[in-house]
Enzyme design. Structure first.
Site, PDB file in Angstrom:
ATOM      1  N   CYS A 192     -18.221  -0.647 -19.860  1.00  0.00           N
ATOM      2  CA  CYS A 192     -17.213  -2.054 -19.923  1.00  0.00           C
ATOM      3  C   CYS A 192     -16.795  -3.043 -20.811  1.00  0.00           C
ATOM      4  CB  CYS A 192     -17.462  -3.089 -17.700  1.00  0.00           C
ATOM      5  SG  CYS A 192     -18.318  -2.371 -17.096  1.00  0.00           S
ATOM      6  N   HIS A 193     -17.532  -3.244 -21.488  1.00  0.00           N
ATOM      7  CA  HIS A 193     -17.067  -4.238 -22.454  1.00  0.00           C
ATOM      8  C   HIS A 193     -18.082  -3.719 -23.534  1.00  0.00           C
ATOM      9  CE1 HIS A 193     -15.361  -6.066 -18.917  1.00  0.00           C
ATOM     10  NE2 HIS A 193     -14.619  -5.344 -19.779  1.00  0.00           N
ATOM     11  N   GLY A 194     -19.044  -3.131 -23.789  1.00  0.00           N
ATOM     12  CA  GLY A 194     -19.638  -2.922 -24.654  1.00  0.00           C
ATOM     13  C   GLY A 194     -20.922  -3.673 -25.465  1.00  0.00           C
TER      14      GLY A 194
END
Length: 184
Positions: free
Chosen positions: A148-150
């Site tokens: 999702c956001h790394g």
């Protein structure tokens, strides 16, 4: 003439003006009122306890024989994914090697598993950034990757890169035997 000669009662407790008698009546009234308040309030307080189905999810037992070396099983616990990972010697060595790396949320590998059981890593499987579920095997450190956001976690579940502020959480768990754990 004396009071006894006029027929007055010499017993001090028989007098209507006895202050001890009034104290007893006040104490009894307050105690009865407190009991009434508690008996009225108890149903409202009791309904705030968790429901039976919630209490049933508070603890789970898991049979570790279902997990092979190098494999991870995801179990639902308290409505969240729980990662049960049987780590390989290589994964353990990588995690121990990184104990002294520059970590955002410093923790040794030893502090993230039970003593004498480094192969078993039990983690709450939600990213500490926004609660997404990371996948195993992605990222630069061989651990978990949150697409999702790394956020990137190592083989001990410690945050290494990305926006997540904390390591993957380790729940309260105990070994019931060599092949069974109890979480919660």
């Amino acid at each position: 003439m004396s009071d006894t000669a006029l027929g007055a009662n010499p017993d001090p407790h028989a007098s209507a003006d006895d202050p001890h008698r009034r104290d007893f009546i006040h104490i009894a009234t307050v105690a009865a009122a407190a009991g009434a308040v508690v008996s009225l309030a108890w149903p409202f307080i009791d309904q705030m306890n968790p429901a039976g189905d919630t209490l049933a999810m508070a603890e789970i037992e898991f049979d570790l024989t279902k997990v092979q070396e190098g494999q991870q099983v995801v179990v639902k616990w308290r409505g969240k994914p729980l990662f049960v990972r049987y780590r390989t010697p290589k994964e353990i060595a990588e995690a121990v090697h990184d104990d002294h790396a520059d970590l955002r949320d410093p923790a040794t590998d030893e502090s993230r598993h039970k003593p004498g059981k480094p192969q078993w890593l039990i983690l709450i499987g939600t990213c500490t950034h926004l609660g997404c579920v990371p996948t195993f095997g992605g990222g630069d450190y061989g651990g978990w990757f949150c697409p999702c956001h790394g956020s990137v976690y190592d083989t001990s579940g410690r945050i290494r890169k990305g926006p997540a502020p904390k390591n993957l959480a380790v729940p309260d768990y105990n070994f019931l035997s060599d092949t069974k754990i109890k979480v919660g």
